[in-house]
Motif scaffolding. Structure first.
Motif, PDB file in Angstrom:
ATOM      1  N   GLU A 178       0.813  -1.216   0.000  1.00 26.86           N
ATOM      2  CA  GLU A 178       0.000   0.000   0.000  1.00 26.86           C
ATOM      3  C   GLU A 178       0.848   1.268   0.000  1.00 26.86           C
ATOM      4  OE1 GLU A 178      -2.526  -0.306   3.415  1.00 26.86           O
ATOM      5  OE2 GLU A 178      -3.924  -1.648   2.403  1.00 26.86           O
ATOM      6  N   VAL A 179       2.162   1.132   0.011  1.00 24.94           N
ATOM      7  CA  VAL A 179       3.023   2.308   0.120  1.00 24.94           C
ATOM      8  C   VAL A 179       3.193   3.006  -1.224  1.00 24.94           C
ATOM      9  CG1 VAL A 179       5.343   3.112   0.680  1.00 24.94           C
ATOM     10  CG2 VAL A 179       4.215   1.448   2.161  1.00 24.94           C
ATOM     11  N   LEU A 180       3.631   2.299  -2.235  1.00 22.41           N
ATOM     12  CA  LEU A 180       3.893   2.920  -3.539  1.00 22.41           C
ATOM     13  C   LEU A 180       2.679   2.818  -4.450  1.00 22.41           C
ATOM     14  CD1 LEU A 180       7.598   1.943  -4.300  1.00 22.41           C
ATOM     15  CD2 LEU A 180       6.679   4.172  -3.662  1.00 22.41           C
ATOM     16  N   THR A 181       1.662   3.590  -4.114  1.00 22.19           N
ATOM     17  CA  THR A 181       0.469   3.652  -4.952  1.00 22.19           C
ATOM     18  C   THR A 181       0.433   5.011  -5.645  1.00 22.19           C
ATOM     19  OG1 THR A 181      -0.900   4.590  -3.201  1.00 22.19           O
ATOM     20  CG2 THR A 181      -0.807   2.161  -3.345  1.00 22.19           C
ATOM     21  N   ILE A 182      -0.320   5.103  -6.709  1.00 23.17           N
ATOM     22  CA  ILE A 182      -0.441   6.381  -7.419  1.00 23.17           C
ATOM     23  C   ILE A 182      -0.936   7.489  -6.489  1.00 23.17           C
ATOM     24  CG2 ILE A 182      -1.664   7.595  -9.277  1.00 23.17           C
ATOM     25  CD1 ILE A 182      -1.538   4.876 -10.835  1.00 23.17           C
ATOM     26  N   ASN A 238      -0.562   7.835  -3.265  1.00 26.00           N
ATOM     27  CA  ASN A 238       0.511   8.214  -2.338  1.00 26.00           C
ATOM     28  C   ASN A 238       1.616   8.987  -3.049  1.00 26.00           C
ATOM     29  OD1 ASN A 238      -0.931   6.948  -0.353  1.00 26.00           O
ATOM     30  ND2 ASN A 238       0.399   5.170  -0.216  1.00 26.00           N
ATOM     31  N   LEU A 239       1.925   8.599  -4.275  1.00 23.31           N
ATOM     32  CA  LEU A 239       2.936   9.328  -5.052  1.00 23.31           C
ATOM     33  C   LEU A 239       2.454  10.745  -5.365  1.00 23.31           C
ATOM     34  CD1 LEU A 239       4.179   6.482  -7.429  1.00 23.31           C
ATOM     35  CD2 LEU A 239       5.372   7.454  -5.442  1.00 23.31           C
ATOM     36  N   LEU A 240       1.153  10.898  -5.622  1.00 20.74           N
ATOM     37  CA  LEU A 240       0.603  12.240  -5.857  1.00 20.74           C
ATOM     38  C   LEU A 240       0.693  13.091  -4.590  1.00 20.74           C
ATOM     39  CD1 LEU A 240      -2.467  11.391  -8.132  1.00 20.74           C
ATOM     40  CD2 LEU A 240      -0.406  12.673  -8.787  1.00 20.74           C
ATOM     41  N   SER A 241       0.457  12.478  -3.433  1.00 19.33           N
ATOM     42  CA  SER A 241       0.618  13.215  -2.173  1.00 19.33           C
ATOM     43  C   SER A 241       2.070  13.647  -1.982  1.00 19.33           C
ATOM     44  CB  SER A 241       0.168  12.360  -0.983  1.00 19.33           C
ATOM     45  OG  SER A 241      -1.229  12.184  -0.999  1.00 19.33           O
ATOM     46  N   LEU A 242       3.005  12.753  -2.289  1.00 16.48           N
ATOM     47  CA  LEU A 242       4.426  13.105  -2.197  1.00 16.48           C
ATOM     48  C   LEU A 242       4.781  14.215  -3.179  1.00 16.48           C
ATOM     49  CD1 LEU A 242       6.000   9.557  -1.763  1.00 16.48           C
ATOM     50  CD2 LEU A 242       5.843  11.375  -0.038  1.00 16.48           C
ATOM     51  N   PHE A 243       4.187  14.177  -4.370  1.00 21.16           N
ATOM     52  CA  PHE A 243       4.406  15.224  -5.371  1.00 21.16           C
ATOM     53  C   PHE A 243       3.962  16.587  -4.824  1.00 21.16           C
ATOM     54  CE2 PHE A 243       2.688  17.633  -9.080  1.00 21.16           C
ATOM     55  CZ  PHE A 243       3.897  17.896  -9.695  1.00 21.16           C
ATOM     56  N   ARG A 244       2.864  16.602  -4.056  1.00 22.37           N
ATOM     57  CA  ARG A 244       2.388  17.862  -3.476  1.00 22.37           C
ATOM     58  C   ARG A 244       3.422  18.443  -2.512  1.00 22.37           C
ATOM     59  NH1 ARG A 244      -2.517  15.308  -2.364  1.00 22.37           N
ATOM     60  NH2 ARG A 244      -2.643  16.161  -0.271  1.00 22.37           N
ATOM     61  N   PHE A 245       4.144  17.577  -1.801  1.00 21.71           N
ATOM     62  CA  PHE A 245       5.221  18.073  -0.929  1.00 21.71           C
ATOM     63  C   PHE A 245       6.301  18.771  -1.756  1.00 21.71           C
ATOM     64  CE2 PHE A 245       3.631  14.930   2.176  1.00 21.71           C
ATOM     65  CZ  PHE A 245       3.597  15.730   3.314  1.00 21.71           C
ATOM     66  N   LEU A 246       6.597  18.214  -2.931  1.00 20.40           N
ATOM     67  CA  LEU A 246       7.626  18.804  -3.794  1.00 20.40           C
ATOM     68  C   LEU A 246       7.184  20.152  -4.365  1.00 20.40           C
ATOM     69  CD1 LEU A 246       8.769  15.598  -5.732  1.00 20.40           C
ATOM     70  CD2 LEU A 246       9.896  16.719  -3.784  1.00 20.40           C
ATOM     71  N   LEU A 247       5.877  20.377  -4.445  1.00 19.81           N
ATOM     72  CA  LEU A 247       5.372  21.648  -4.969  1.00 19.81           C
ATOM     73  C   LEU A 247       5.494  22.794  -3.954  1.00 19.81           C
ATOM     74  CD1 LEU A 247       2.162  20.504  -6.895  1.00 19.81           C
ATOM     75  CD2 LEU A 247       4.402  21.096  -7.840  1.00 19.81           C
ATOM     76  N   ILE A 248       5.621  22.474  -2.685  1.00 19.93           N
ATOM     77  CA  ILE A 248       5.663  23.509  -1.645  1.00 19.93           C
ATOM     78  C   ILE A 248       6.821  24.490  -1.844  1.00 19.93           C
ATOM     79  CG2 ILE A 248       5.989  23.917   0.833  1.00 19.93           C
ATOM     80  CD1 ILE A 248       4.276  21.351   1.281  1.00 19.93           C
ATOM     81  N   PRO A 249       8.067  24.016  -2.028  1.00 25.22           N
ATOM     82  CA  PRO A 249       9.145  25.004  -2.243  1.00 25.22           C
ATOM     83  C   PRO A 249       8.964  25.802  -3.539  1.00 25.22           C
ATOM     84  CG  PRO A 249      10.025  22.745  -2.255  1.00 25.22           C
ATOM     85  CD  PRO A 249       8.577  22.659  -1.927  1.00 25.22           C
ATOM     86  N   VAL A 250       8.308  25.215  -4.515  1.00 26.50           N
ATOM     87  CA  VAL A 250       8.050  25.937  -5.772  1.00 26.50           C
ATOM     88  C   VAL A 250       7.094  27.092  -5.504  1.00 26.50           C
ATOM     89  CG1 VAL A 250       7.146  25.728  -8.127  1.00 26.50           C
ATOM     90  CG2 VAL A 250       8.463  23.843  -7.129  1.00 26.50           C
ATOM     91  N   ILE A 251       6.068  26.850  -4.707  1.00 20.06           N
ATOM     92  CA  ILE A 251       5.114  27.912  -4.346  1.00 20.06           C
ATOM     93  C   ILE A 251       5.842  29.038  -3.625  1.00 20.06           C
ATOM     94  CG2 ILE A 251       3.115  28.484  -2.897  1.00 20.06           C
ATOM     95  CD1 ILE A 251       2.153  25.534  -3.427  1.00 20.06           C
ATOM     96  N   VAL A 252       6.671  28.687  -2.656  1.00 22.06           N
ATOM     97  CA  VAL A 252       7.422  29.695  -1.890  1.00 22.06           C
ATOM     98  C   VAL A 252       8.329  30.489  -2.821  1.00 22.06           C
ATOM     99  CG1 VAL A 252       9.171  30.058  -0.093  1.00 22.06           C
ATOM    100  CG2 VAL A 252       7.332  28.382   0.264  1.00 22.06           C
ATOM    101  N   TYR A 253       9.046  29.791  -3.688  1.00 23.66           N
ATOM    102  CA  TYR A 253       9.959  30.458  -4.625  1.00 23.66           C
ATOM    103  C   TYR A 253       9.200  31.433  -5.530  1.00 23.66           C
ATOM    104  CZ  TYR A 253      13.200  31.162  -8.473  1.00 23.66           C
ATOM    105  OH  TYR A 253      13.990  31.731  -9.435  1.00 23.66           O
ATOM    106  N   LEU A 254       8.112  30.963  -6.125  1.00 21.42           N
ATOM    107  CA  LEU A 254       7.357  31.809  -7.055  1.00 21.42           C
ATOM    108  C   LEU A 254       6.728  33.009  -6.355  1.00 21.42           C
ATOM    109  CD1 LEU A 254       5.658  29.052  -9.229  1.00 21.42           C
ATOM    110  CD2 LEU A 254       7.472  30.633  -9.941  1.00 21.42           C
ATOM    111  N   TYR A 255       6.207  32.811  -5.159  1.00 21.79           N
ATOM    112  CA  TYR A 255       5.528  33.905  -4.459  1.00 21.79           C
ATOM    113  C   TYR A 255       6.532  34.863  -3.811  1.00 21.79           C
ATOM    114  CZ  TYR A 255       2.419  36.575  -1.516  1.00 21.79           C
ATOM    115  OH  TYR A 255       1.741  37.624  -0.927  1.00 21.79           O
ATOM    116  N   CYS A 256       7.465  34.318  -3.062  1.00 20.61           N
ATOM    117  CA  CYS A 256       8.372  35.160  -2.252  1.00 20.61           C
ATOM    118  C   CYS A 256       9.595  35.658  -3.006  1.00 20.61           C
ATOM    119  CB  CYS A 256       8.829  34.394  -1.014  1.00 20.61           C
ATOM    120  SG  CYS A 256       7.489  33.992   0.121  1.00 20.61           S
ATOM    121  N   GLU A 257      10.205  34.804  -3.800  1.00 16.12           N
ATOM    122  CA  GLU A 257      11.459  35.172  -4.460  1.00 16.12           C
ATOM    123  C   GLU A 257      11.234  35.863  -5.807  1.00 16.12           C
ATOM    124  OE1 GLU A 257      14.605  34.918  -3.216  1.00 16.12           O
ATOM    125  OE2 GLU A 257      13.597  34.309  -1.370  1.00 16.12           O
TER     126      GLU A 257
END
Length: 185
Positions: free
Chosen positions: A9-13, A15-34
């Motif tokens: 149940e760990v490597l499911t689509i 769960n991978l999409l949830s992990l992808f959302r974590f990767l989007l967080i620094p992108v949001i910060v970069y685009l908004y703040c920097e």
């Protein structure tokens, strides 16, 4: 005793999409703040929201609901929401009160949620009021980013609406958790 995290149940689509959302967080910060590219930041926030909807749909439709997903998904949501609120603190001072309420709610939810999981030996999914809170929070954050010249009064009203939804969601979750904790088996 049932194992909460099963290997298959760990490597499911979802769960991978949830992990992808974590990767989007620094992108949001970069685009908004920097970069100060608010439209691009909104685009990434919307992509994050879309992957949240898609991962839930896939999980339910294709029987990929997992205990890990029930934990990862809301953590990805809360991390994204918290970061957006923090990004907006510089522009909207009342966001400071919102982040305090938000963080306190989430700390209590993690502690009480863990106790409930231990008691039930089962992870429960999100409730309608949690989803409503998420929709309101994201919608208002997007409005505040999209319209940076909004009046302080209107911004404060919108932020207060967020606070009310966070508090109501917290109270309703706490009520449900307490019902589980006082229930005798």
């Amino acid at each position: 005793m049932r194992r909460l995290l099963k290997k298959d149940e760990v490597l499911t689509i979802p769960n991978l999409l949830s992990l992808f959302r974590f990767l989007l967080i620094p992108v949001i910060v970069y685009l908004y703040c920097e970069v100060g590219n608010y439209y691009a930041a909104i685009g990434v926030i919307c992509l994050s929201g879309l992957t949240d909807i898609v991962d839930g749909f896939i999980a339910r439709r294709y029987n990929m609901v997992s205990d890990l997903g029930k934990i990862l998904d809301p953590i990805a949501d809360k991390a994204t929401q918290g970061v957006i609120i923090i990004c907006l603190i510089a522009k909207y001072k009342l966001m400071l009160a919102l982040i305090v309420i938000f963080v306190l709610k989430e700390i209590v939810m993690v502690v009480v949620g863990y106790i409930v999981i231990k008691k039930q030996n089962e992870v429960t999914g999100a409730k309608w009021f949690g989803k409503a809170n998420t929709v309101v929070l994201y919608s208002i954050m997007i409005v505040l980013i999209l319209f940076p010249t909004i009046s302080d009064t209107l911004a404060d009203i919108l932020i207060c609406v967020c606070m009310v939804f966070v508090i109501v969601s917290f109270v309703l979750y706490l009520r449900d958790y307490l019902k589980v904790l006082v229930k005798k088996h």
